[in-house]
Design a protein around this motif. Structure first.
Motif, PDB file in Angstrom:
ATOM      1  N   GLU A 183       0.829  -1.193   0.000  1.00  0.00           N
ATOM      2  CA  GLU A 183       0.000   0.000   0.000  1.00  0.00           C
ATOM      3  C   GLU A 183       0.872   1.254   0.000  1.00  0.00           C
ATOM      4  OE1 GLU A 183      -2.928  -0.090   3.108  1.00  0.00           O
ATOM      5  OE2 GLU A 183      -3.559  -2.108   2.568  1.00  0.00           O
ATOM      6  N   ASN A 184       0.434   2.251  -0.730  1.00  0.00           N
ATOM      7  CA  ASN A 184       1.107   3.544  -0.809  1.00  0.00           C
ATOM      8  C   ASN A 184       2.555   3.475  -1.311  1.00  0.00           C
ATOM      9  OD1 ASN A 184      -1.161   5.007   0.440  1.00  0.00           O
ATOM     10  ND2 ASN A 184      -0.543   3.970   2.305  1.00  0.00           N
ATOM     11  N   ALA A 185       2.937   2.404  -1.961  1.00  0.00           N
ATOM     12  CA  ALA A 185       4.334   2.174  -2.359  1.00  0.00           C
ATOM     13  C   ALA A 185       4.937   3.342  -3.133  1.00  0.00           C
ATOM     14  CB  ALA A 185       4.451   0.892  -3.160  1.00  0.00           C
ATOM     15  N   PHE A 186       4.224   3.855  -4.114  1.00  0.00           N
ATOM     16  CA  PHE A 186       4.729   4.968  -4.929  1.00  0.00           C
ATOM     17  C   PHE A 186       3.728   6.118  -4.914  1.00  0.00           C
ATOM     18  CE2 PHE A 186       6.682   1.104  -6.528  1.00  0.00           C
ATOM     19  CZ  PHE A 186       8.021   1.462  -6.544  1.00  0.00           C
ATOM     20  N   PHE A 187       3.053   6.303  -3.808  1.00  0.00           N
ATOM     21  CA  PHE A 187       2.018   7.315  -3.620  1.00  0.00           C
ATOM     22  C   PHE A 187       2.534   8.696  -4.046  1.00  0.00           C
ATOM     23  CE2 PHE A 187      -0.458  10.347  -1.121  1.00  0.00           C
ATOM     24  CZ  PHE A 187      -1.741   9.841  -1.203  1.00  0.00           C
ATOM     25  N   GLU A 188       1.850   9.296  -5.007  1.00  0.00           N
ATOM     26  CA  GLU A 188       2.151  10.636  -5.512  1.00  0.00           C
ATOM     27  C   GLU A 188       3.594  10.828  -5.989  1.00  0.00           C
ATOM     28  OE1 GLU A 188       0.761  13.343  -2.461  1.00  0.00           O
ATOM     29  OE2 GLU A 188      -1.295  13.173  -3.184  1.00  0.00           O
ATOM     30  N   CYS A 189       4.173   9.803  -6.580  1.00  0.00           N
ATOM     31  CA  CYS A 189       5.506   9.933  -7.204  1.00  0.00           C
ATOM     32  C   CYS A 189       5.288  10.512  -8.597  1.00  0.00           C
ATOM     33  CB  CYS A 189       6.215   8.581  -7.268  1.00  0.00           C
ATOM     34  SG  CYS A 189       6.792   7.998  -5.680  1.00  0.00           S
ATOM     35  N   ALA A 190       5.116  11.794  -8.654  1.00  0.00           N
ATOM     36  CA  ALA A 190       4.719  12.473  -9.882  1.00  0.00           C
ATOM     37  C   ALA A 190       5.732  12.342 -11.014  1.00  0.00           C
ATOM     38  CB  ALA A 190       4.448  13.947  -9.612  1.00  0.00           C
ATOM     39  N   SER A 191       7.000  12.082 -10.728  1.00  0.00           N
ATOM     40  CA  SER A 191       8.004  11.991 -11.788  1.00  0.00           C
ATOM     41  C   SER A 191       8.264  10.552 -12.252  1.00  0.00           C
ATOM     42  CB  SER A 191       9.308  12.637 -11.331  1.00  0.00           C
ATOM     43  OG  SER A 191       9.812  11.971 -10.199  1.00  0.00           O
ATOM     44  N   LEU A 192       7.656   9.575 -11.614  1.00  0.00           N
ATOM     45  CA  LEU A 192       7.834   8.173 -12.006  1.00  0.00           C
ATOM     46  C   LEU A 192       7.185   7.942 -13.369  1.00  0.00           C
ATOM     47  CD1 LEU A 192       8.767   5.297 -11.127  1.00  0.00           C
ATOM     48  CD2 LEU A 192       6.465   4.988 -10.190  1.00  0.00           C
ATOM     49  N   ALA A 193       7.988   7.542 -14.385  1.00  0.00           N
ATOM     50  CA  ALA A 193       7.461   7.389 -15.742  1.00  0.00           C
ATOM     51  C   ALA A 193       7.254   5.933 -16.155  1.00  0.00           C
ATOM     52  CB  ALA A 193       8.386   8.069 -16.741  1.00  0.00           C
ATOM     53  N   GLN A 194       8.057   5.025 -15.653  1.00  0.00           N
ATOM     54  CA  GLN A 194       7.952   3.619 -16.050  1.00  0.00           C
ATOM     55  C   GLN A 194       8.464   2.747 -14.919  1.00  0.00           C
ATOM     56  OE1 GLN A 194       9.918   2.810 -19.741  1.00  0.00           O
ATOM     57  NE2 GLN A 194       9.256   0.699 -19.808  1.00  0.00           N
ATOM     58  N   ILE A 195       7.859   1.563 -14.763  1.00  0.00           N
ATOM     59  CA  ILE A 195       8.283   0.654 -13.705  1.00  0.00           C
ATOM     60  C   ILE A 195       7.982  -0.776 -14.106  1.00  0.00           C
ATOM     61  CG2 ILE A 195       6.107   0.787 -12.412  1.00  0.00           C
ATOM     62  CD1 ILE A 195       7.908   0.751  -9.846  1.00  0.00           C
ATOM     63  N   THR A 196       8.831  -1.685 -13.678  1.00  0.00           N
ATOM     64  CA  THR A 196       8.583  -3.108 -13.838  1.00  0.00           C
ATOM     65  C   THR A 196       8.461  -3.695 -12.436  1.00  0.00           C
ATOM     66  OG1 THR A 196       9.814  -3.182 -15.900  1.00  0.00           O
ATOM     67  CG2 THR A 196       9.466  -5.284 -14.767  1.00  0.00           C
ATOM     68  N   ILE A 197       7.358  -4.334 -12.191  1.00  0.00           N
ATOM     69  CA  ILE A 197       7.087  -4.925 -10.882  1.00  0.00           C
ATOM     70  C   ILE A 197       7.683  -6.334 -10.845  1.00  0.00           C
ATOM     71  CG2 ILE A 197       5.233  -5.626  -9.299  1.00  0.00           C
ATOM     72  CD1 ILE A 197       3.513  -3.443 -10.691  1.00  0.00           C
TER      73      ILE A 197
ATOM     74  N   GLU B 113      -3.404  -1.031  -2.244  1.00  0.00           N
ATOM     75  CA  GLU B 113      -4.183   0.199  -2.273  1.00  0.00           C
ATOM     76  C   GLU B 113      -3.256   1.408  -2.376  1.00  0.00           C
ATOM     77  OE1 GLU B 113      -6.906   0.413   1.018  1.00  0.00           O
ATOM     78  OE2 GLU B 113      -7.616  -1.629   0.669  1.00  0.00           O
ATOM     79  N   TYR B 114      -3.624   2.322  -3.234  1.00  0.00           N
ATOM     80  CA  TYR B 114      -2.879   3.577  -3.454  1.00  0.00           C
ATOM     81  C   TYR B 114      -1.440   3.359  -3.930  1.00  0.00           C
ATOM     82  CZ  TYR B 114      -6.673   5.509  -0.587  1.00  0.00           C
ATOM     83  OH  TYR B 114      -7.899   5.865  -0.082  1.00  0.00           O
ATOM     84  N   ALA B 115      -1.107   2.184  -4.430  1.00  0.00           N
ATOM     85  CA  ALA B 115       0.277   1.859  -4.805  1.00  0.00           C
ATOM     86  C   ALA B 115       0.885   2.874  -5.772  1.00  0.00           C
ATOM     87  CB  ALA B 115       0.351   0.459  -5.395  1.00  0.00           C
ATOM     88  N   PHE B 116       0.130   3.284  -6.785  1.00  0.00           N
ATOM     89  CA  PHE B 116       0.629   4.235  -7.779  1.00  0.00           C
ATOM     90  C   PHE B 116      -0.289   5.455  -7.851  1.00  0.00           C
ATOM     91  CE2 PHE B 116       2.242   0.089  -8.922  1.00  0.00           C
ATOM     92  CZ  PHE B 116       3.587   0.351  -9.097  1.00  0.00           C
ATOM     93  N   TYR B 117      -0.915   5.771  -6.770  1.00  0.00           N
ATOM     94  CA  TYR B 117      -1.872   6.869  -6.664  1.00  0.00           C
ATOM     95  C   TYR B 117      -1.232   8.182  -7.139  1.00  0.00           C
ATOM     96  CZ  TYR B 117      -5.388   9.852  -4.334  1.00  0.00           C
ATOM     97  OH  TYR B 117      -6.376  10.758  -4.040  1.00  0.00           O
ATOM     98  N   GLU B 118      -1.866   8.801  -8.123  1.00  0.00           N
ATOM     99  CA  GLU B 118      -1.435  10.079  -8.694  1.00  0.00           C
ATOM    100  C   GLU B 118       0.018  10.091  -9.164  1.00  0.00           C
ATOM    101  OE1 GLU B 118      -2.565  13.424  -6.230  1.00  0.00           O
ATOM    102  OE2 GLU B 118      -4.683  12.963  -6.468  1.00  0.00           O
TER     103      GLU B 118
END
Length: 181
Positions: free
Chosen positions: A2-16, A25-30
């Motif tokens: 939960e909240n792992a990358f919450f509001e990381c506005a500059s994150l463009a790409q990720i591989t899980i 929940e909220y992992a990539f919120y906004e």
């Protein structure tokens, strides 16, 4: 989690990584710069608000093992144009794809048993739904929230060999093709 990358506005790409089974929940919120994400086959649940307002997300590959897409999971992902929901998904939460304003096409998975209210609210470009077989069209229509029923203009059946009748409608006429119709 939960909240792992919450509001990381500059994150463009990720591989899980493959060890992940739930997008929390909220992992990539906004994460408003996120354009692409690779979800591993190990994931079975995309939780509430997981990709909420990821407004730059243009594509997402939901793996076959996912069974549940949570409440507002892709809410306001306004750059998504099509989404392939795998056959294993049985539940799509309320507002899951609400305000995905560029969404034009979805597929309804074979095992879907529950679609929450307003799942596709304000998806004003959505006009095309792909279903697994002709026998499911009536069932799919029953599952669609009221606001979506009015927007959809066509259904496409993947297994055309099973179709016994086809109705084409236009404002001027209705054409039925097939036996006993």
């Amino acid at each position: 989690g939960e909240n792992a990358f919450f509001e990381c506005a500059s994150l463009a790409q990720i591989t899980i990584p493959e060890s992940v089974t739930v997008i929390g929940e909220y992992a990539f919120y906004e994460c408003s710069s996120l354009t692409q994400i690779n979800i591993p086959e190990s994931v079975t649940v995309i939780s509430e608000y997981a990709f909420y307002e990821c407004s730059s997300l243009t594509q997402i590959n939901i793996p076959e093992g996912v069974t549940e897409i949570g409440y507002e999971a892709f809410y306001k992902c306004s750059s998504l144009t099509t989404i392939n929901i795998p056959d294993g998904v049985t539940e799509i939460g309320s507002y899951a794809f609400a305000y995905c304003t560029s969404l034009t096409q979805i597929n309804i998975p074979q095992g879907l048993t529950e679609m929450g209210e307003m799942a596709f609210k304000e998806c004003n470009q959505l006009s095309y739904i792909v279903v697994d077989s002709d026998s499911k069209i009536d069932r799919v229509k029953e599952l669609l929230p009221q606001d979506l029923k009015a927007k959809v203009t066509s259904f496409y059946c993947k297994h055309v060999a099973n179709i016994k009748a086809l109705s084409l409608q236009s404002p001027q006429k209705k054409i039925n093709l097939g036996s006993n119709h």
